[in-house]
Design a protein around this motif. Structure first.
Motif, mmCIF file in Angstrom:
data_model
loop_
_atom_site.group_PDB
_atom_site.id
_atom_site.type_symbol
_atom_site.label_atom_id
_atom_site.label_comp_id
_atom_site.label_asym_id
_atom_site.label_seq_id
_atom_site.Cartn_x
_atom_site.Cartn_y
_atom_site.Cartn_z
ATOM 1 N N ALA A 38 38.689 25.204 -4.916
ATOM 2 C CA ALA A 38 38.998 24.724 -5.644
ATOM 3 C C ALA A 38 38.176 23.632 -7.264
ATOM 4 C CB ALA A 38 39.904 23.652 -4.981
ATOM 5 N N GLU A 39 38.718 22.996 -7.778
ATOM 6 C CA GLU A 39 38.130 22.301 -8.660
ATOM 7 C C GLU A 39 37.506 21.089 -8.452
ATOM 8 O OE1 GLU A 39 40.889 22.481 -12.486
ATOM 9 O OE2 GLU A 39 39.591 23.765 -13.269
ATOM 10 N N VAL A 40 38.269 20.041 -7.473
ATOM 11 C CA VAL A 40 37.280 19.242 -6.712
ATOM 12 C C VAL A 40 36.702 19.609 -6.092
ATOM 13 C CG1 VAL A 40 39.575 19.148 -5.064
ATOM 14 C CG2 VAL A 40 38.382 16.626 -6.055
ATOM 15 N N ASP A 41 36.550 20.518 -6.161
ATOM 16 C CA ASP A 41 35.123 20.538 -4.282
ATOM 17 C C ASP A 41 33.753 21.881 -5.763
ATOM 18 O OD1 ASP A 41 36.423 20.880 -2.614
ATOM 19 O OD2 ASP A 41 37.531 22.993 -2.327
ATOM 20 N N LEU A 42 34.062 22.016 -6.464
ATOM 21 C CA LEU A 42 32.957 22.396 -7.414
ATOM 22 C C LEU A 42 32.647 21.126 -8.328
ATOM 23 C CD1 LEU A 42 34.424 25.306 -9.656
ATOM 24 C CD2 LEU A 42 32.143 25.797 -7.781
ATOM 25 N N ALA A 43 33.350 20.392 -8.835
ATOM 26 C CA ALA A 43 32.882 19.185 -8.751
ATOM 27 C C ALA A 43 31.571 18.098 -8.074
ATOM 28 C CB ALA A 43 33.992 18.209 -9.471
ATOM 29 N N ARG A 54 36.691 21.328 -15.113
ATOM 30 C CA ARG A 54 37.268 22.116 -15.716
ATOM 31 C C ARG A 54 37.249 22.185 -16.900
ATOM 32 N NH1 ARG A 54 42.758 17.725 -14.164
ATOM 33 N NH2 ARG A 54 42.879 18.431 -12.179
ATOM 34 N N ARG A 55 36.555 21.901 -17.890
ATOM 35 C CA ARG A 55 35.957 22.428 -18.946
ATOM 36 C C ARG A 55 35.188 24.274 -18.884
ATOM 37 N NH1 ARG A 55 33.915 19.354 -23.818
ATOM 38 N NH2 ARG A 55 33.744 21.144 -25.798
ATOM 39 N N ALA A 56 34.273 23.151 -18.089
ATOM 40 C CA ALA A 56 33.282 24.631 -17.364
ATOM 41 C C ALA A 56 34.461 26.161 -16.643
ATOM 42 C CB ALA A 56 32.689 24.336 -16.331
ATOM 43 N N THR A 57 35.329 25.501 -16.159
ATOM 44 C CA THR A 57 36.228 26.821 -15.565
ATOM 45 C C THR A 57 36.965 27.308 -16.929
ATOM 46 O OG1 THR A 57 36.079 25.048 -13.494
ATOM 47 C CG2 THR A 57 37.973 27.195 -14.076
ATOM 48 N N ASP A 58 37.509 26.651 -17.234
ATOM 49 C CA ASP A 58 38.057 27.167 -19.053
ATOM 50 C C ASP A 58 37.189 27.856 -19.569
ATOM 51 O OD1 ASP A 58 40.402 26.944 -21.202
ATOM 52 O OD2 ASP A 58 39.097 25.761 -22.326
ATOM 53 N N VAL A 67 39.601 34.765 -13.865
ATOM 54 C CA VAL A 67 41.514 33.568 -14.337
ATOM 55 C C VAL A 67 42.224 33.018 -12.548
ATOM 56 C CG1 VAL A 67 41.792 35.896 -12.600
ATOM 57 C CG2 VAL A 67 43.565 34.871 -15.019
ATOM 58 N N THR A 68 42.445 31.998 -13.763
ATOM 59 C CA THR A 68 43.051 31.387 -12.610
ATOM 60 C C THR A 68 44.437 31.179 -12.890
ATOM 61 O OG1 THR A 68 41.756 29.484 -13.666
ATOM 62 C CG2 THR A 68 43.553 28.584 -12.629
ATOM 63 N N LEU A 69 44.988 31.687 -11.115
ATOM 64 C CA LEU A 69 46.438 31.767 -11.081
ATOM 65 C C LEU A 69 47.351 30.529 -10.551
ATOM 66 C CD1 LEU A 69 46.510 35.483 -9.335
ATOM 67 C CD2 LEU A 69 46.701 34.369 -11.737
ATOM 68 N N PRO A 70 47.877 30.307 -11.454
ATOM 69 C CA PRO A 70 48.453 28.530 -11.100
ATOM 70 C C PRO A 70 49.198 29.010 -9.971
ATOM 71 C CG PRO A 70 49.145 29.181 -13.890
ATOM 72 C CD PRO A 70 48.754 30.578 -12.760
ATOM 73 N N CYS A 71 48.674 27.864 -8.468
ATOM 74 C CA CYS A 71 48.850 27.035 -7.857
ATOM 75 C C CYS A 71 48.656 28.055 -6.486
ATOM 76 C CB CYS A 71 50.809 28.018 -7.253
ATOM 77 S SG CYS A 71 51.542 26.448 -8.262
ATOM 78 N N LYS A 72 47.624 28.797 -6.765
ATOM 79 C CA LYS A 72 46.557 30.455 -6.250
ATOM 80 C C LYS A 72 45.430 29.675 -6.261
ATOM 81 C CE LYS A 72 47.202 35.082 -4.743
ATOM 82 N NZ LYS A 72 47.391 35.884 -4.541
ATOM 83 N N GLY A 73 44.568 29.937 -7.224
ATOM 84 C CA GLY A 73 43.358 30.000 -7.512
ATOM 85 C C GLY A 73 42.569 30.378 -8.817
ATOM 86 N N THR A 74 41.396 30.293 -8.946
ATOM 87 C CA THR A 74 40.511 30.896 -9.951
ATOM 88 C C THR A 74 39.610 31.579 -9.139
ATOM 89 O OG1 THR A 74 40.564 28.307 -11.301
ATOM 90 C CG2 THR A 74 38.984 30.288 -11.335
ATOM 91 N N PHE A 75 40.519 33.386 -9.874
ATOM 92 C CA PHE A 75 39.342 34.065 -9.491
ATOM 93 C C PHE A 75 38.256 34.782 -9.799
ATOM 94 C CE2 PHE A 75 43.403 33.695 -7.042
ATOM 95 C CZ PHE A 75 43.139 34.218 -5.925
#
Length: 123
Positions: A38-43, A54-58, A67-75
């Motif tokens: 999760a982004e908070v964990d990556l931070a 969030r900028r890096a993930t974007d 790719v990010t699936l809302p409510c599911k995660g970034t894969f």
């Protein structure tokens, strides 16, 4: 696991983060279809703010690496999915505009709709 970014480099921390995660994907440390933390964990792992993460993930999404699936995660996107997208001649400018919508989680996400479908169908 914690990662240390070069805070003295003459570039933004999000760029350092993008390059490091892209290297982890290219090396196979982060496998295709693997969910990123999760982004908070990556931070926390990178010792940066949530905004930086969030900028890096974007940027990773815009590069077609995740790719990010809302409510599911970034894969992590499978290399053949990213390569197929490039061979179809889809320009980066068009990809940046694809798939922007508000999710039921209340966040706006952008990304490649085709890659998202492939990840979603596989899970």
């Amino acid at each position: 696991m914690n990662y240390h970014l070069d805070r003295n480099a003459i570039r933004y921390l999000y760029q350092e983060m993008v390059d490091h995660i892209a290297h982890r994907i290219a090396s196979g440390e982060l496998a295709p279809n693997q969910v990123l933390p999760a982004e908070v964990d990556l931070a926390r792992q990178y010792g940066v703010s949530l905004g930086t993460t969030r900028r890096a993930t974007d940027i990773l999404r815009k590069r077609g690496l995740v790719v990010t699936l809302p409510c599911k995660g970034t894969f992590v996107v499978a290399p053949q999915a990213a390569a197929a997208e490039e061979t179809e001649g889809t320009s980066r400018a068009i990809r940046d505009d694809l798939g922007t919508s508000t999710s039921s989680c209340g966040r706006v996400q952008s990304g490649d709709a085709g890659a998202a479908k492939e990840i979603h169908d596989g899970h």
